[in-house]
Design a protein around this motif. Structure first.
Motif, PDB file in Angstrom:
ATOM      1  N   ASN A  49     -32.701 -47.975   6.885  1.00 37.95           N
ATOM      2  CA  ASN A  49     -32.266 -46.594   7.037  1.00 37.95           C
ATOM      3  C   ASN A  49     -32.664 -46.040   8.396  1.00 37.95           C
ATOM      4  O   ASN A  49     -33.731 -46.357   8.914  1.00 37.95           O
ATOM      5  N   LEU A  50     -31.830 -45.157   8.927  1.00 38.23           N
ATOM      6  CA  LEU A  50     -32.156 -44.342  10.092  1.00 38.23           C
ATOM      7  C   LEU A  50     -31.851 -42.907   9.699  1.00 38.23           C
ATOM      8  O   LEU A  50     -30.720 -42.596   9.308  1.00 38.23           O
ATOM      9  N   ASN A  51     -32.867 -42.041   9.744  1.00 35.45           N
ATOM     10  CA  ASN A  51     -32.712 -40.647   9.344  1.00 35.45           C
ATOM     11  C   ASN A  51     -32.846 -39.738  10.552  1.00 35.45           C
ATOM     12  O   ASN A  51     -33.718 -39.953  11.398  1.00 35.45           O
ATOM     13  N   HIS A  52     -32.013 -38.707  10.596  1.00 31.83           N
ATOM     14  CA  HIS A  52     -32.107 -37.670  11.622  1.00 31.83           C
ATOM     15  C   HIS A  52     -32.380 -36.342  10.916  1.00 31.83           C
ATOM     16  O   HIS A  52     -31.547 -35.852  10.152  1.00 31.83           O
ATOM     17  N   TYR A  53     -33.563 -35.771  11.164  1.00 32.36           N
ATOM     18  CA  TYR A  53     -33.970 -34.517  10.542  1.00 32.36           C
ATOM     19  C   TYR A  53     -33.545 -33.370  11.445  1.00 32.36           C
ATOM     20  O   TYR A  53     -34.094 -33.195  12.520  1.00 32.36           O
ATOM     21  N   HIS A  54     -32.561 -32.589  11.003  1.00 32.74           N
ATOM     22  CA  HIS A  54     -32.141 -31.461  11.822  1.00 32.74           C
ATOM     23  C   HIS A  54     -32.740 -30.157  11.330  1.00 32.74           C
ATOM     24  O   HIS A  54     -32.507 -29.111  11.923  1.00 32.74           O
ATOM     25  N   SER A  55     -33.536 -30.190  10.262  1.00 34.20           N
ATOM     26  CA  SER A  55     -34.342 -29.056   9.819  1.00 34.20           C
ATOM     27  C   SER A  55     -35.475 -29.613   8.963  1.00 34.20           C
ATOM     28  O   SER A  55     -35.556 -30.820   8.735  1.00 34.20           O
ATOM     29  N   THR A  56     -36.328 -28.730   8.462  1.00 31.02           N
ATOM     30  CA  THR A  56     -37.452 -29.199   7.650  1.00 31.02           C
ATOM     31  C   THR A  56     -37.043 -29.528   6.225  1.00 31.02           C
ATOM     32  O   THR A  56     -37.819 -30.111   5.482  1.00 31.02           O
ATOM     33  N   THR A  57     -35.822 -29.162   5.835  1.00 30.00           N
ATOM     34  CA  THR A  57     -35.416 -29.368   4.447  1.00 30.00           C
ATOM     35  C   THR A  57     -34.289 -30.371   4.253  1.00 30.00           C
ATOM     36  O   THR A  57     -33.979 -30.710   3.121  1.00 30.00           O
TER      37      THR A  57
END
Length: 183
Positions: free
Chosen positions: A47-55
C-alpha cells in the motif's frame, strides 16, 4: 554574564524543542506491506497512502493472491489474482491518545486473473473459466495501532467483487501488516 548564559540556554531549549517537534511529525505519505489470508490460499499486498487531512487518506495498492480451486473432490487447479486498487478511506473511530484508529474505505479494483497456469483444458470438464482481465470494486476496514511515530501495525479486512470474473467473483482478504510513515 548571567544574562548571556540565560539567553544561551533559552535559545538551546527552543532549538531542541523545535527540532524534536519537526522530527516527530509524520509526513503526508506512508507505505505498508501486508501478508494476507484468502480462502484456500494466501497473498501479499503493498500500500501507498497519501494523507490529505488528519481524518482521511487516498490509497493505491497492489495485491497478489494465490489459491487453488476444487470444483469436485477429484480435481484441483491453481489460480492467481493480480490487482491494482485505488481507494478513499475515512476515519470512523479514533482514540489518538491511545494510538488507535479504525478506517473505512473503498474504490475501484482492476487486475488479471490467471487460471490453471494459462491452460484452457480442464480435467473432467471441471470448469470453463479462462484467464482474463477483471474489474470491479472493493471495500475495506483497517484498524491501525501506532507502535511509534514512524511505524504502526494495521489489520485490513478487504472484500472484493469483480463483475466479469469467470471464477470466484467475490474475494475476502484478511491480514496483519506493518506501515511506515515517511518523514
Amino acid at each position: 554574564m548571567r544574562k548571556t548564559y540565560f539567553t544561551y540556554w533559552v535559545y538551546c531549549a527552543l532549538v531542541l524543542v523545535t527540532v524534536q517537534q519537526i522530527h516527530s511529525q509524520r509526513s503526508n505519505y506512508s507505505v505498508g506491506v501486508v501478508p494476507t489470508y484468502k480462502t484456500d490460499g494466501y497473498g501479499m499486498q503493498f500500500n501507498l497512502n497519501h494523507y490529505h487531512s488528519t481524518t482521511d487518506y487516498l490509497q493505491a495498492s497492489l495485491a497478489a493472491t494465490f489459491s487453488k480451486e476444487q470444483p469436485n473432490s477429484g480435481v484441483e487447479f491453481p489460480y492467481h489474482d493480480y490487482l491494482f486498487n485505488l481507494g478513499y478511506f475515512t476515519t470512523i473511530l479514533t482514540a489518538p491518545k491511545r494510538g488507535f484508529f479504525i478506517f473505512f474505505g473503498g474504490g475501484p479494483s482492476v487486475g488479471y486473473k490467471y487460471i490453471n497456469n494459462g491452460e484452457t483444458e480442464f480435467p473432467f470438464d471441471a470448469s470453463t473459466a479462462e484467464s482474463s482481465f477483471i474489474f470491479g470494486g472493493f471495500a475495506s476496514f483497517e484498524m491501525d495501532f501506532f507502535l511509534s511515530d514512524a511505524f504502526s501495525l494495521f489489520v485490513p479486512t478487504s472484500g472484493f467483487y469483480h463483475f466479469n470474473s469467470d471464477l470466484n467473483d467475490t474475494m475476502l482478504l484478511l491480514g496483519v501488516g506493518i506501515r511506515y510513515y515517511l518523514k
